[in-house]
Design a protein around this motif. Structure first.
Motif, PDB file in Angstrom:
ATOM      1  N   ALA A 149      -0.653  66.119  30.532  1.00  0.00           N
ATOM      2  CA  ALA A 149      -1.401  65.576  31.675  1.00  0.00           C
ATOM      3  C   ALA A 149      -1.267  64.054  31.752  1.00  0.00           C
ATOM      4  O   ALA A 149      -1.025  63.489  32.826  1.00  0.00           O
ATOM      5  CB  ALA A 149      -2.872  65.973  31.570  1.00  0.00           C
TER       6      ALA A 149
ATOM      7  N   GLN B 166       3.527  71.811  36.102  1.00  0.00           N
ATOM      8  CA  GLN B 166       2.203  71.584  36.686  1.00  0.00           C
ATOM      9  C   GLN B 166       1.157  71.791  35.594  1.00  0.00           C
ATOM     10  O   GLN B 166       1.217  72.785  34.869  1.00  0.00           O
ATOM     11  CB  GLN B 166       1.957  72.591  37.822  1.00  0.00           C
ATOM     12  CG  GLN B 166       3.002  72.553  38.912  1.00  0.00           C
ATOM     13  CD  GLN B 166       2.906  71.290  39.718  1.00  0.00           C
ATOM     14  OE1 GLN B 166       1.890  70.986  40.313  1.00  0.00           O
ATOM     15  NE2 GLN B 166       3.996  70.532  39.761  1.00  0.00           N
ATOM     16  N   VAL B 167       0.217  70.893  35.520  1.00  0.00           N
ATOM     17  CA  VAL B 167      -0.841  71.009  34.515  1.00  0.00           C
ATOM     18  C   VAL B 167      -2.013  71.756  35.142  1.00  0.00           C
ATOM     19  O   VAL B 167      -2.660  71.270  36.052  1.00  0.00           O
ATOM     20  CB  VAL B 167      -1.310  69.619  34.045  1.00  0.00           C
ATOM     21  CG1 VAL B 167      -2.397  69.756  32.986  1.00  0.00           C
ATOM     22  CG2 VAL B 167      -0.145  68.818  33.508  1.00  0.00           C
ATOM     23  N   SER B 168      -2.224  72.982  34.689  1.00  0.00           N
ATOM     24  CA  SER B 168      -3.309  73.767  35.292  1.00  0.00           C
ATOM     25  C   SER B 168      -4.032  74.553  34.225  1.00  0.00           C
ATOM     26  O   SER B 168      -3.591  74.585  33.084  1.00  0.00           O
ATOM     27  CB  SER B 168      -2.750  74.706  36.349  1.00  0.00           C
ATOM     28  OG  SER B 168      -1.847  75.601  35.771  1.00  0.00           O
TER      29      SER B 168
ATOM     30  N   ILE C 134      -0.237  65.820  39.168  1.00  0.00           N
ATOM     31  CA  ILE C 134       0.247  66.668  38.080  1.00  0.00           C
ATOM     32  C   ILE C 134      -0.032  68.140  38.362  1.00  0.00           C
ATOM     33  O   ILE C 134       0.322  69.013  37.560  1.00  0.00           O
ATOM     34  CB  ILE C 134      -0.360  66.264  36.723  1.00  0.00           C
ATOM     35  CG1 ILE C 134      -1.871  66.415  36.709  1.00  0.00           C
ATOM     36  CG2 ILE C 134       0.036  64.834  36.383  1.00  0.00           C
ATOM     37  CD1 ILE C 134      -2.491  66.171  35.342  1.00  0.00           C
TER      38      ILE C 134
ATOM     39  N   ARG D 200      -6.577  66.497  39.077  1.00  0.00           N
ATOM     40  CA  ARG D 200      -5.167  66.723  38.752  1.00  0.00           C
ATOM     41  C   ARG D 200      -4.313  66.644  40.006  1.00  0.00           C
ATOM     42  O   ARG D 200      -3.180  66.152  39.962  1.00  0.00           O
ATOM     43  CB  ARG D 200      -4.993  68.075  38.080  1.00  0.00           C
ATOM     44  CG  ARG D 200      -5.469  68.079  36.635  1.00  0.00           C
ATOM     45  CD  ARG D 200      -5.407  69.448  36.031  1.00  0.00           C
ATOM     46  NE  ARG D 200      -5.839  69.411  34.624  1.00  0.00           N
ATOM     47  CZ  ARG D 200      -6.172  70.477  33.931  1.00  0.00           C
ATOM     48  NH1 ARG D 200      -6.141  71.672  34.488  1.00  0.00           N
ATOM     49  NH2 ARG D 200      -6.552  70.355  32.671  1.00  0.00           N
TER      50      ARG D 200
ATOM     51  N   GLY E 107      -1.990  69.071  25.007  1.00  0.00           N
ATOM     52  CA  GLY E 107      -2.661  68.568  26.201  1.00  0.00           C
ATOM     53  C   GLY E 107      -2.239  67.160  26.578  1.00  0.00           C
ATOM     54  O   GLY E 107      -2.886  66.526  27.411  1.00  0.00           O
TER      55      GLY E 107
END
Lengths: 311, 421
Positions: free
Chosen positions: B237, B419-421, A50, A45, B234
């Motif tokens: 992302a 932010q993709v977390s 991202i 990521r 999802g």
């Protein structure tokens, strides 16, 4: 073409998901191996921009990708783990939508979308809604969209999840053909996915790179530690509980052929065997517990944790 | 970007919940407006009733019979004729001592059906309103008030504004000098003489505008997944890793949401306005608003008032769209966003002011607080901002457009920074 990972770190409070990972990636296939929670997805990521690193940076041809912004993402292709989709879109809708987002020329978008759908084995399915697809079909759709813009950097997170063996072979061949002039970063649990196509293997554990190198080179780390033996079925079960057993093949005679990774011969009569990448994987992650394994490292209070491998 | 917008609209409008809610609200509006027509009732002089379109037609005919400018000469002439009718069967001094209920009973006993019908014509309630006391029938008022007083008819109409200012919304609001001047000047700008007549469609639109709150809710439900749906599914992302993922995509999402909100609101408004105009007739658009309420100080026509009311609800819809998108960009939980939308649109209409003028002024900025004729055009609700004064319509417009202007950039920035977390 060079992608540099410079001391990439990602922390979540006291937990360190990725710990000062550095690497220099040039065109070729990089297989990222590691158990659940090793930090592979987090690393990917950050490579895709991202997820912002806590510290460190990613550079493409010397330029920080954070500054490049849209220009970096224009040459990126990404298939995330747990690839999401839009149930009411057809496969072609989805591809054309992604083509628009990736800036693919409108006139070429449909043509390229159809060609890629055919390449991943979805020819004839373009008008079907994605919600009617099987898991494997969705995954193939995800692969197709990842290469839609002919990316220079292709990041694939568990791309073969849900694919049957025939599809996995097809996928491997597809990636191998794409990798000629591209940087391909591919993460997986399935060793065979990368064993034959990866130019370099990177093993991650607890947020750090613990081993890296060409497959043939790193396998030598378990040279002399792989054994094969013929034992009784009961003994095979007992060995499984205390040693790293790579394979057990039960015979009709009541015996079993076991393949074990161990420092010393595990039983009398055990023969040395040629190590494989899978043996290396089992050796490196031998002490990983199953579901209760900690995800990432926890930072010790008051000081930086030292150690870890820098590529 | 147009192509991306097209797909964003497809995402929005093909979700099952959105389909059900959008269709359901439109169907509900059609049903409500149909009931509005079907349940109209008009009492004929023989005591029987007609319903539906026939009732509307009868009400229109009744109003049309007295349509026209109401100058002082006509006031005096009409009043004298009315008084003569009342006194032909009832004694003045006895009438003035009766309660309104007793006076009504006396009128029922004393007059023929046709005469009673004439006595209760809504024109007289309207005409007598500058002089009418609480708990008084119009035929009591005409007996109590002299011709000399009726001769100062428009001064009495102007006095209605002063009386309202003195009343201070039942004692809950003390008008500043700037506010008094504002309302006095506005009332003074109303052209004289006013006209009376039929403006049923425009009155109906103002009365039914509150139902557009359901359209707002449908918009909220539909646009909520714009960002939070991507987080939940999802897909964020994949989208954020594309060239246009943090730029063109978010512009397309916002543009698609606004386009949908506008189109859907237009459809809902078309149902309300369309049914009203078809069954009540388009007549009366240019009739002064005073034809619907003599005490209103607004120098606009009935048609303009209806369009203003619908326009204010549209401004609210834009604001609700902005709020929904901003909240959607900050959370995965679509339920939380929808609950917030319900609270903003509906629950604010249920909060009691408890006599607090400040709270009342605040609550009137919300859709369920202002969307009725009385609050919007009769209540003299204003907001003093130093030397300047803004009326309720102006405050509603400014508030909701400002909300949209603030919340839409919040949504854009939140997505860009996601932010993709």
């Amino acid at each position: 073409m060079e992608l540099t990972l410079d001391r990439l770190t990602r922390e979540y409070g006291p937990k360190i998901a990725v710990d000062r990972v550095s690497a220099r990636l040039t065109p070729g296939v990089y297989g990222l191996l590691g158990a659940n929670g090793a930090g592979k997805t987090t690393l990917m990521r950050m490579v895709c921009g991202i997820l912002r690193p806590t510290s460190g940076e990613v550079r493409y041809d010397g330029r920080p990708v954070a500054q490049m912004g849209d220009a970096y993402r224009a040459l990126l292709g990404y298939l995330p783990q747990d690839f999401g989709y839009y149930p009411e879109f057809t496969a072609l809708d989805f591809m054309e939508y992604m083509a628009a987002l990736k800036g693919v020329d409108r006139r070429l978008a449909r043509e390229r979308s159809l060609a890629l759908l055919e390449e991943v084995g979805l020819a004839g399915e373009e008008r079907r809604r994605v919600r009617t697809f099987s898991g494997g079909m969705r995954q193939r759709l995800g692969i197709a969209q990842a290469v839609l813009n002919e990316p220079e950097v292709l990041v694939l997170d568990e791309p073969t999840a849900g694919l049957d063996p025939k599809e996995r072979v097809r996928f491997r061949n597809l990636i191998a053909s794409l990798a000629k002039d591209r940087i391909v970063l591919l993460s997986t649990h399935i060793v065979s996915d990368v064993e034959y196509i990866a130019d370099k293997i990177v093993m991650m554990r607890a947020g750090q790179v613990v081993l890296e190198g060409a497959p043939g080179e790193i396998v030598s780390a378990v040279e002399g530690r792989v054994w094969e033996a013929r034992v009784s079925a009961a003994e095979a079960d007992a060995l499984s509980t205390r040693l790293t057993v790579g394979n057990v093949h039960y015979l009709e005679s009541g015996e079993a052929l076991v393949r074990i990774v161990a420092e010393e011969p595990p039983v009398a009569g055990a023969r040395r065997a040629e190590p494989t990448l899978e043996d290396l994987y089992l050796h490196v992650f031998a002490d990983e517990r199953d579901d209760d394994a900690p995800r990432g490292r926890v930072r010790a209070r008051g000081r930086h944790a030292k150690g870890g491998h820098h590529a | 970007m147009l192509k991306i917008m097209r797909y964003e609209l497809k995402k929005m409008l093909t979700r099952r919940v959105a389909v059900v809610v959008n269709a359901g609200v439109l169907a509900m509006l059609v049903a409500i407006m149909a009931l509005n027509v079907v349940q109209a009732r008009f009492a004929l002089s023989d005591g029987s009733f007609v319903g539906g379109p026939a009732a509307i037609e009868a009400a229109r005919a009744e109003r049309d019979a007295r349509a026209g400018e109401v100058g002082v000469e006509r006031v005096l002439s009409d009043v004298r004729g009315y008084r003569a009718l009342v006194l032909s069967e009832l004694d003045a001094s006895e009438l003035l001592e009766m309660s309104d209920a007793a006076a009504y009973s006396a009128a029922v006993r004393s007059f023929t059906d046709e005469q009673f019908d004439e006595l209760c014509d809504p024109y007289w309630s309207w005409l007598m309103s500058p002089f009418r006391r609480s708990g008084e029938e119009p035929y009591q008022t005409v007996v109590r008030v002299s011709d000399e007083e009726f001769a100062g008819y428009y001064a009495a109409v102007a006095q209605l504004t002063q009386d309202a200012l003195d009343d201070g919304q039942g004692g809950s609001w003390e008008y500043a000098a700037s506010e008094r001047a504002y309302w006095t000047d506005m009332e003074a700008s109303v052209p004289e003489p006013v006209s009376y007549g039929w403006a049923g469609a425009w009155d109906n639109i103002i009365s039914c505008a509150a139902f557009l709150a359901f359209a707002m809710l449908a918009v909220c439900v539909t646009v909520t997944p714009t960002f939070s749906g991507e987080y939940q599914q999802g897909t964020d992302a994949v989208l954020l890793a594309t060239r246009n993922g943090r730029s063109g995509l978010v512009a397309a999402k916002v543009a698609a949401s606004l386009l949908y909100a506008t189109a859907y609101f237009a459809l809902a408004a078309a149902i309300i306005c369309g049914v009203s105009v078809v069954f009540y007739g388009a007549g009366g658009f240019d009739l002064p608003l005073q034809a619907l309420g003599l005490s209103t100080p607004y120098p606009i026509t009935c048609g303009q008032a209806a369009l203003l009311t619908v326009g204010l609800m549209y401004a609210c819809t834009l604001g609700v769209t902005g709020i929904s998108l901003a909240l959607s960009s900050r959370t995965r939980s679509q339920v939380a966003v929808i609950v917030a939308g319900v609270a903003v649109v509906f629950l604010t209409g249920m909060v009691p002011s408890g006599g607090s003028g400040i709270l009342e002024h605040l609550l009137r900025l919300f859709p369920m607080g202002f969307s009725n004729f009385s609050t919007l055009f009769l209540s003299l609700t204003s907001y003093p901002l130093g030397p300047a004064v803004v009326d309720l319509a102006g405050a509603v417009l400014a508030t909701w457009l400002a909300l949209a202007a603030v919340t839409l950039p919040v949504a854009v920035v939140s997505w860009r920074r996601h932010q993709v977390s």
